[in-house]
Design a protein around this motif. Structure first.
Motif, PDB file in Angstrom:
ATOM      1  N   SER A 161      -9.513 -24.707 -19.549  1.00  0.00           N
ATOM      2  CA  SER A 161     -10.260 -23.470 -19.755  1.00  0.00           C
ATOM      3  C   SER A 161     -11.470 -23.496 -18.828  1.00  0.00           C
ATOM      4  O   SER A 161     -12.000 -24.536 -18.497  1.00  0.00           O
ATOM      5  N   ASN A 162     -11.888 -22.335 -18.409  1.00  0.00           N
ATOM      6  CA  ASN A 162     -12.996 -22.202 -17.490  1.00  0.00           C
ATOM      7  C   ASN A 162     -14.299 -22.179 -18.275  1.00  0.00           C
ATOM      8  O   ASN A 162     -14.547 -21.246 -19.019  1.00  0.00           O
ATOM      9  N   PRO A 163     -15.164 -23.179 -18.137  1.00  0.00           N
ATOM     10  CA  PRO A 163     -16.399 -23.216 -18.914  1.00  0.00           C
ATOM     11  C   PRO A 163     -17.369 -22.099 -18.559  1.00  0.00           C
ATOM     12  O   PRO A 163     -18.227 -21.756 -19.335  1.00  0.00           O
ATOM     13  N   ARG A 164     -17.243 -21.527 -17.370  1.00  0.00           N
ATOM     14  CA  ARG A 164     -18.136 -20.437 -16.970  1.00  0.00           C
ATOM     15  C   ARG A 164     -17.716 -19.112 -17.586  1.00  0.00           C
ATOM     16  O   ARG A 164     -18.450 -18.150 -17.532  1.00  0.00           O
ATOM     17  N   GLY A 165     -16.530 -19.045 -18.123  1.00  0.00           N
ATOM     18  CA  GLY A 165     -16.009 -17.783 -18.636  1.00  0.00           C
ATOM     19  C   GLY A 165     -14.754 -17.418 -17.882  1.00  0.00           C
ATOM     20  O   GLY A 165     -14.598 -17.735 -16.716  1.00  0.00           O
ATOM     21  N   LYS A 166     -13.862 -16.750 -18.547  1.00  0.00           N
ATOM     22  CA  LYS A 166     -12.560 -16.431 -17.968  1.00  0.00           C
ATOM     23  C   LYS A 166     -12.694 -15.598 -16.692  1.00  0.00           C
ATOM     24  O   LYS A 166     -13.377 -14.586 -16.672  1.00  0.00           O
ATOM     25  N   ASP A 167     -12.047 -16.077 -15.648  1.00  0.00           N
ATOM     26  CA  ASP A 167     -11.959 -15.382 -14.368  1.00  0.00           C
ATOM     27  C   ASP A 167     -13.303 -15.107 -13.708  1.00  0.00           C
ATOM     28  O   ASP A 167     -13.401 -14.245 -12.853  1.00  0.00           O
ATOM     29  N   ARG A 168     -14.353 -15.818 -14.081  1.00  0.00           N
ATOM     30  CA  ARG A 168     -15.637 -15.642 -13.429  1.00  0.00           C
ATOM     31  C   ARG A 168     -15.714 -16.570 -12.220  1.00  0.00           C
ATOM     32  O   ARG A 168     -15.457 -17.757 -12.330  1.00  0.00           O
ATOM     33  N   PRO A 169     -16.058 -16.047 -11.050  1.00  0.00           N
ATOM     34  CA  PRO A 169     -16.097 -16.883  -9.854  1.00  0.00           C
ATOM     35  C   PRO A 169     -17.273 -17.848  -9.881  1.00  0.00           C
ATOM     36  O   PRO A 169     -18.224 -17.663 -10.640  1.00  0.00           O
ATOM     37  N   PRO A 170     -17.231 -18.880  -9.027  1.00  0.00           N
ATOM     38  CA  PRO A 170     -18.354 -19.806  -8.967  1.00  0.00           C
ATOM     39  C   PRO A 170     -19.600 -19.084  -8.460  1.00  0.00           C
ATOM     40  O   PRO A 170     -19.508 -18.069  -7.776  1.00  0.00           O
ATOM     41  N   GLN A 171     -20.772 -19.640  -8.794  1.00  0.00           N
ATOM     42  CA  GLN A 171     -22.011 -19.071  -8.285  1.00  0.00           C
ATOM     43  C   GLN A 171     -22.039 -19.237  -6.779  1.00  0.00           C
ATOM     44  O   GLN A 171     -21.602 -20.247  -6.246  1.00  0.00           O
ATOM     45  N   ARG A 172     -22.555 -18.234  -6.095  1.00  0.00           N
ATOM     46  CA  ARG A 172     -22.671 -18.277  -4.642  1.00  0.00           C
ATOM     47  C   ARG A 172     -24.120 -18.041  -4.253  1.00  0.00           C
ATOM     48  O   ARG A 172     -24.937 -17.630  -5.060  1.00  0.00           O
ATOM     49  N   SER A 173     -24.442 -18.289  -3.001  1.00  0.00           N
ATOM     50  CA  SER A 173     -25.818 -18.207  -2.543  1.00  0.00           C
ATOM     51  C   SER A 173     -25.857 -17.835  -1.073  1.00  0.00           C
ATOM     52  O   SER A 173     -24.908 -18.095  -0.334  1.00  0.00           O
ATOM     53  N   GLU A 174     -26.967 -17.263  -0.644  1.00  0.00           N
ATOM     54  CA  GLU A 174     -27.158 -16.986   0.783  1.00  0.00           C
ATOM     55  C   GLU A 174     -27.754 -18.193   1.517  1.00  0.00           C
ATOM     56  O   GLU A 174     -27.907 -18.172   2.726  1.00  0.00           O
ATOM     57  N   HIS A 175     -28.083 -19.248   0.789  1.00  0.00           N
ATOM     58  CA  HIS A 175     -28.647 -20.474   1.381  1.00  0.00           C
ATOM     59  C   HIS A 175     -27.483 -21.380   1.807  1.00  0.00           C
ATOM     60  O   HIS A 175     -27.133 -22.338   1.140  1.00  0.00           O
ATOM     61  N   ARG A 176     -26.902 -21.045   2.956  1.00  0.00           N
ATOM     62  CA  ARG A 176     -25.618 -21.613   3.370  1.00  0.00           C
ATOM     63  C   ARG A 176     -25.748 -22.394   4.668  1.00  0.00           C
ATOM     64  O   ARG A 176     -26.441 -21.974   5.585  1.00  0.00           O
ATOM     65  N   ILE A 177     -25.033 -23.525   4.719  1.00  0.00           N
ATOM     66  CA  ILE A 177     -24.954 -24.315   5.946  1.00  0.00           C
ATOM     67  C   ILE A 177     -23.499 -24.463   6.365  1.00  0.00           C
ATOM     68  O   ILE A 177     -22.585 -24.343   5.540  1.00  0.00           O
TER      69      ILE A 177
END
Length: 176
Positions: free
Chosen positions: A88-104
């Motif tokens: 089971s997805n602990p973040r909630g069903k079908d919720r994508p991972p957190q994303r950010s604009e702080h990217r390398i």
């Protein structure tokens, strides 16, 4: 004989993990390739990996034996039995991972690296929200890591650029 007990004992031997998929691989590619080994009950493509559930454990065994280490869309894939069942997805069903604009972006990655390895490596300098490893169109392995804060991203560039990761010197740059 209890049918549910028989079914649950087979489930762990019918679900196959497919890792190191290239960014171009689509679900239909997975289904076309892996249906050669038997009837597929379900497939689930993520970025860089997938799961295939066969109706029969013998078909899953054939797929693991024949496809592990083979090339699919230019990437040498890993095929093995899934460890455990569906989670089971602990973040909630079908919720994508957190994303950010702080990217390398990371270049110069060693061949045998996974997104998990990359995430673990960059956790040394900050809070990682997302990591990915992929092949560019020339077959070179590259990575992307996203951080919760700009400060963490800057630490990663300062502390990990031009350092060794599993014997390969990596280049770390901010993605604008």
């Amino acid at each position: 004989l209890d049918f549910n007990v028989v079914l649950s004992s087979q489930m762990s031997r019918t679900r196959v993990y497919i890792g190191r998929l290239g960014g171009r691989t689509r679900e239909r590619d997975i289904e076309e390739t892996f249906s050669k080994y038997g009837r597929i009950a379900s497939s689930d493509l993520k970025y860089g990996y997938a799961f295939v559930e066969y109706e029969d454990s013998r078909d899953a065994e054939d797929a693991v034996r024949e496809m592990d280490g083979q090339h699919l869309d230019g990437s040498r894939i890993i095929v093995e039995f899934s460890r455990g069942g569906r989670r089971s997805n602990p973040r909630g069903k079908d919720r994508p991972p957190q994303r950010s604009e702080h990217r390398i972006s990371i270049e110069g990655l060693p061949r045998e690296i996974s997104w998990q390895d990359l995430k673990d490596h960059f956790r040394k300098v900050g809070e990682v929200l997302f990591a990915d490893v992929y092949q560019d169109r020339f077959g070179k392995l590259k990575g992307t890591v996203e951080f919760r804060s700009r400060e963490d991203m800057k630490h990663a560039i300062k502390d990990l650029d031009d350092t060794s990761l599993r014997g390969s010197t990596i280049t770390v740059r901010e993605v604008s």
